[in-house]
Scaffold this motif. Sequence first.
Motif, PDB file in Angstrom:
ATOM      1  N   ALA A 236       8.782 -20.512   1.971  1.00  0.00           N
ATOM      2  CA  ALA A 236       7.600 -19.661   2.058  1.00  0.00           C
ATOM      3  C   ALA A 236       7.969 -18.276   2.590  1.00  0.00           C
ATOM      4  CB  ALA A 236       6.554 -20.312   2.965  1.00  0.00           C
ATOM      5  N   TYR A 237       8.757 -18.224   3.640  1.00  0.00           N
ATOM      6  CA  TYR A 237       9.157 -16.934   4.204  1.00  0.00           C
ATOM      7  C   TYR A 237      10.071 -16.166   3.255  1.00  0.00           C
ATOM      8  CZ  TYR A 237       7.064 -17.381   8.832  1.00  0.00           C
ATOM      9  OH  TYR A 237       6.179 -17.448   9.879  1.00  0.00           O
ATOM     10  N   LEU A 238      10.954 -16.868   2.560  1.00  0.00           N
ATOM     11  CA  LEU A 238      11.822 -16.195   1.598  1.00  0.00           C
ATOM     12  C   LEU A 238      11.008 -15.552   0.477  1.00  0.00           C
ATOM     13  CD1 LEU A 238      14.862 -18.630   1.252  1.00  0.00           C
ATOM     14  CD2 LEU A 238      14.846 -16.354   2.264  1.00  0.00           C
ATOM     15  N   LEU A 239       9.998 -16.265   0.011  1.00  0.00           N
ATOM     16  CA  LEU A 239       9.124 -15.696  -1.010  1.00  0.00           C
ATOM     17  C   LEU A 239       8.389 -14.473  -0.478  1.00  0.00           C
ATOM     18  CD1 LEU A 239       7.571 -18.840  -2.750  1.00  0.00           C
ATOM     19  CD2 LEU A 239       9.205 -17.216  -3.719  1.00  0.00           C
ATOM     20  N   LEU A 240       7.931 -14.543   0.774  1.00  0.00           N
ATOM     21  CA  LEU A 240       7.228 -13.404   1.365  1.00  0.00           C
ATOM     22  C   LEU A 240       8.157 -12.218   1.570  1.00  0.00           C
ATOM     23  CD1 LEU A 240       4.910 -15.146   3.999  1.00  0.00           C
ATOM     24  CD2 LEU A 240       4.256 -14.112   1.814  1.00  0.00           C
ATOM     25  N   ILE A 241       9.416 -12.494   1.887  1.00  0.00           N
ATOM     26  CA  ILE A 241      10.393 -11.412   1.992  1.00  0.00           C
ATOM     27  C   ILE A 241      10.578 -10.733   0.640  1.00  0.00           C
ATOM     28  CG2 ILE A 241      12.859 -10.930   2.318  1.00  0.00           C
ATOM     29  CD1 ILE A 241      12.830 -13.102   4.507  1.00  0.00           C
ATOM     30  N   ALA A 242      10.723 -11.536  -0.408  1.00  0.00           N
ATOM     31  CA  ALA A 242      10.882 -10.981  -1.751  1.00  0.00           C
ATOM     32  C   ALA A 242       9.639 -10.208  -2.179  1.00  0.00           C
ATOM     33  CB  ALA A 242      11.179 -12.102  -2.739  1.00  0.00           C
ATOM     34  N   ILE A 243       8.471 -10.744  -1.858  1.00  0.00           N
ATOM     35  CA  ILE A 243       7.213 -10.099  -2.237  1.00  0.00           C
ATOM     36  C   ILE A 243       7.080  -8.743  -1.556  1.00  0.00           C
ATOM     37  CG2 ILE A 243       4.702 -10.242  -1.947  1.00  0.00           C
ATOM     38  CD1 ILE A 243       5.035 -13.298  -2.414  1.00  0.00           C
TER      39      ILE A 243
ATOM     40  N   THR B 256       0.833  -1.201   0.000  1.00  0.00           N
ATOM     41  CA  THR B 256       0.000   0.000   0.000  1.00  0.00           C
ATOM     42  C   THR B 256       0.865   1.247   0.000  1.00  0.00           C
ATOM     43  OG1 THR B 256      -1.717  -1.207   1.228  1.00  0.00           O
ATOM     44  CG2 THR B 256      -1.894   1.180   1.162  1.00  0.00           C
ATOM     45  N   VAL B 257       2.004   1.202   0.693  1.00  0.00           N
ATOM     46  CA  VAL B 257       2.964   2.312   0.634  1.00  0.00           C
ATOM     47  C   VAL B 257       3.359   2.575  -0.818  1.00  0.00           C
ATOM     48  CG1 VAL B 257       5.349   2.974   1.152  1.00  0.00           C
ATOM     49  CG2 VAL B 257       3.894   2.071   2.965  1.00  0.00           C
ATOM     50  N   ASP B 258       3.641   1.515  -1.545  1.00  0.00           N
ATOM     51  CA  ASP B 258       4.012   1.647  -2.954  1.00  0.00           C
ATOM     52  C   ASP B 258       2.866   2.263  -3.755  1.00  0.00           C
ATOM     53  OD1 ASP B 258       5.463   1.465  -5.285  1.00  0.00           O
ATOM     54  OD2 ASP B 258       5.033  -0.657  -5.614  1.00  0.00           O
ATOM     55  N   GLY B 259       1.658   1.767  -3.534  1.00  0.00           N
ATOM     56  CA  GLY B 259       0.509   2.267  -4.282  1.00  0.00           C
ATOM     57  C   GLY B 259       0.210   3.733  -3.999  1.00  0.00           C
ATOM     58  N   ILE B 260       0.174   4.101  -2.718  1.00  0.00           N
ATOM     59  CA  ILE B 260      -0.132   5.487  -2.355  1.00  0.00           C
ATOM     60  C   ILE B 260       0.967   6.431  -2.814  1.00  0.00           C
ATOM     61  CG2 ILE B 260      -0.495   7.080  -0.427  1.00  0.00           C
ATOM     62  CD1 ILE B 260      -1.857   4.842   1.084  1.00  0.00           C
ATOM     63  N   ALA B 261       2.221   6.016  -2.650  1.00  0.00           N
ATOM     64  CA  ALA B 261       3.336   6.868  -3.086  1.00  0.00           C
ATOM     65  C   ALA B 261       3.253   7.149  -4.581  1.00  0.00           C
ATOM     66  CB  ALA B 261       4.668   6.198  -2.747  1.00  0.00           C
TER      67      ALA B 261
ATOM     68  N   ALA C  80      -5.075  -5.375  -3.782  1.00  0.00           N
ATOM     69  CA  ALA C  80      -5.701  -6.649  -4.130  1.00  0.00           C
ATOM     70  C   ALA C  80      -4.665  -7.749  -4.290  1.00  0.00           C
ATOM     71  CB  ALA C  80      -6.508  -6.487  -5.418  1.00  0.00           C
ATOM     72  N   ALA C  81      -3.549  -7.432  -4.942  1.00  0.00           N
ATOM     73  CA  ALA C  81      -2.493  -8.425  -5.138  1.00  0.00           C
ATOM     74  C   ALA C  81      -1.887  -8.856  -3.808  1.00  0.00           C
ATOM     75  CB  ALA C  81      -1.408  -7.862  -6.048  1.00  0.00           C
ATOM     76  N   ALA C  82      -1.678  -7.894  -2.902  1.00  0.00           N
ATOM     77  CA  ALA C  82      -1.110  -8.216  -1.590  1.00  0.00           C
ATOM     78  C   ALA C  82      -2.048  -9.112  -0.790  1.00  0.00           C
ATOM     79  CB  ALA C  82      -0.816  -6.932  -0.824  1.00  0.00           C
ATOM     80  N   VAL C  83      -3.331  -8.786  -0.802  1.00  0.00           N
ATOM     81  CA  VAL C  83      -4.310  -9.603  -0.080  1.00  0.00           C
ATOM     82  C   VAL C  83      -4.374 -11.010  -0.672  1.00  0.00           C
ATOM     83  CG1 VAL C  83      -6.764  -9.876   0.469  1.00  0.00           C
ATOM     84  CG2 VAL C  83      -5.686  -7.629   0.652  1.00  0.00           C
ATOM     85  N   PHE C  84      -4.310 -11.096  -1.990  1.00  0.00           N
ATOM     86  CA  PHE C  84      -4.333 -12.398  -2.647  1.00  0.00           C
ATOM     87  C   PHE C  84      -3.130 -13.243  -2.237  1.00  0.00           C
ATOM     88  CE2 PHE C  84      -3.032 -15.095  -6.254  1.00  0.00           C
ATOM     89  CZ  PHE C  84      -4.160 -15.904  -6.346  1.00  0.00           C
ATOM     90  N   VAL C  85      -1.967 -12.630  -2.203  1.00  0.00           N
ATOM     91  CA  VAL C  85      -0.759 -13.353  -1.811  1.00  0.00           C
ATOM     92  C   VAL C  85      -0.878 -13.854  -0.382  1.00  0.00           C
ATOM     93  CG1 VAL C  85       1.686 -13.056  -1.250  1.00  0.00           C
ATOM     94  CG2 VAL C  85       0.795 -12.222  -3.433  1.00  0.00           C
ATOM     95  N   VAL C  86      -1.360 -12.995   0.512  1.00  0.00           N
ATOM     96  CA  VAL C  86      -1.531 -13.389   1.915  1.00  0.00           C
ATOM     97  C   VAL C  86      -2.476 -14.581   2.016  1.00  0.00           C
ATOM     98  CG1 VAL C  86      -2.422 -12.646   4.154  1.00  0.00           C
ATOM     99  CG2 VAL C  86      -0.994 -11.094   2.798  1.00  0.00           C
ATOM    100  N   TRP C  87      -3.532 -14.553   1.219  1.00  0.00           N
ATOM    101  CA  TRP C  87      -4.509 -15.645   1.250  1.00  0.00           C
ATOM    102  C   TRP C  87      -3.915 -16.950   0.707  1.00  0.00           C
ATOM    103  CZ3 TRP C  87      -7.159 -17.480  -3.395  1.00  0.00           C
ATOM    104  CH2 TRP C  87      -8.069 -18.495  -3.130  1.00  0.00           C
ATOM    105  N   VAL C  88      -3.101 -16.839  -0.339  1.00  0.00           N
ATOM    106  CA  VAL C  88      -2.508 -18.029  -0.949  1.00  0.00           C
ATOM    107  C   VAL C  88      -1.547 -18.726   0.010  1.00  0.00           C
ATOM    108  CG1 VAL C  88      -0.900 -18.801  -2.738  1.00  0.00           C
ATOM    109  CG2 VAL C  88      -2.787 -17.272  -3.332  1.00  0.00           C
TER     110      VAL C  88
END
Length: 377
Positions: A351-358, A270-275, A330-338
């Motif tokens: 899993a954590y490494l992917l979340l760090i990259a994301i 969201t920081v990225d989106g708002i910025a 939406a993409a962030a929420v989808f990733v969290v859900w997946v």
Amino acid sequence: MQLPDGIDPIQAWLATCVSGIALLAGGAVAFPRRVYDGFLWRYFWGPVDADAHGATCAVRSGGTTERLFDQLACSNAEGVVAMPGYTTVSTVSYAIVLVFMLIGVLLLLRQLDVRMTPRLYVALFPFMLLGGALRVVEDVNVTFLRAGANTLIPYPTVALIISPFIYFVMFAFTLGALVFWFLLFRQGLVETYEPYLAGTGALAVSGTVGGLFYISATSELVGFFPTVAAITLSGATLVAALFWWASQRYAPFINEGTGYVGALIVWGHTVDGIANVVSLDWANALGIGVTYGSKHVVNEATVRITERLQPAWLSEAIGTAWPFLGIKIAAAVFVVWVFNDEIFEDSSRYAYLLLIAILAVGLGPGTRDMLRATLAI
């Protein structure tokens, strides 16, 4: 861990890495125009060269590089033309390299027996902010260069904090800090390593941002608009809080795997989106006086499609970057859900490494965009 044919996975990873580098280097030497000029320079070094010099484009012809500062001149230039920013080729290439490097980190963490936990994830959070802040140092460098003032970092050293090289710099710094503190922990010299790791990142990002604010206070070339940071950070915090409350109350399954890490991911993107929305559509309204453009492929495409579909009067009133904010959330929420419990049970490290990259691919550019607009550069 052994591969089916008995080859050690770490050796296989290293062999693949060395072979890839050797193949590119050999191709650049054997076919300089096609491999170096037409691929490596055009999509990777050329954009860095243009970015570092504050040029509209860099042109490679006959083994020499020329920087141009006019769009028309770039359009009429003969040779290989590279502009600052990302292309589809470079974006896909970075994604492939990112996945490959993640596999290497995974193998290293397994070798050291480092457990990935939410606590470690949070400890790595300051390093994600650091990458974006360092890119702003380069932006200030370009601002000084265009004004004919002494730059902070000379070329080509400044390339270390320009994409894609900054990814490797941050990768090495973060991994080095992690391994350093973990080895001290394993030897019994510290009781726990996560706070020290977080402190290392926090010290680095505080020093970088503090240096930027000092330059803002002492140089007329750099402004200061704290409203940008206030809007971005408060807006992202509000969205993340609403996501956490709504998901916990109405859809707890969304966060069953990630927990509070999921809210952090939503916050970062969201920081990225708002910025982006603030810098692209509201810079003039906030009195910043700088015109910003999209460098990322998805962002640019979103703005272009919105301009085509949205009525002109509405675009004039609310801008055209706002759909990108919705896409990011939406993409962030989808990733969290997946990322549910099953994924963490199968391979928590990966899993954590992917979340760090994301989180990093959202928070890094978002931090940069926010600080750039805050400093009006």
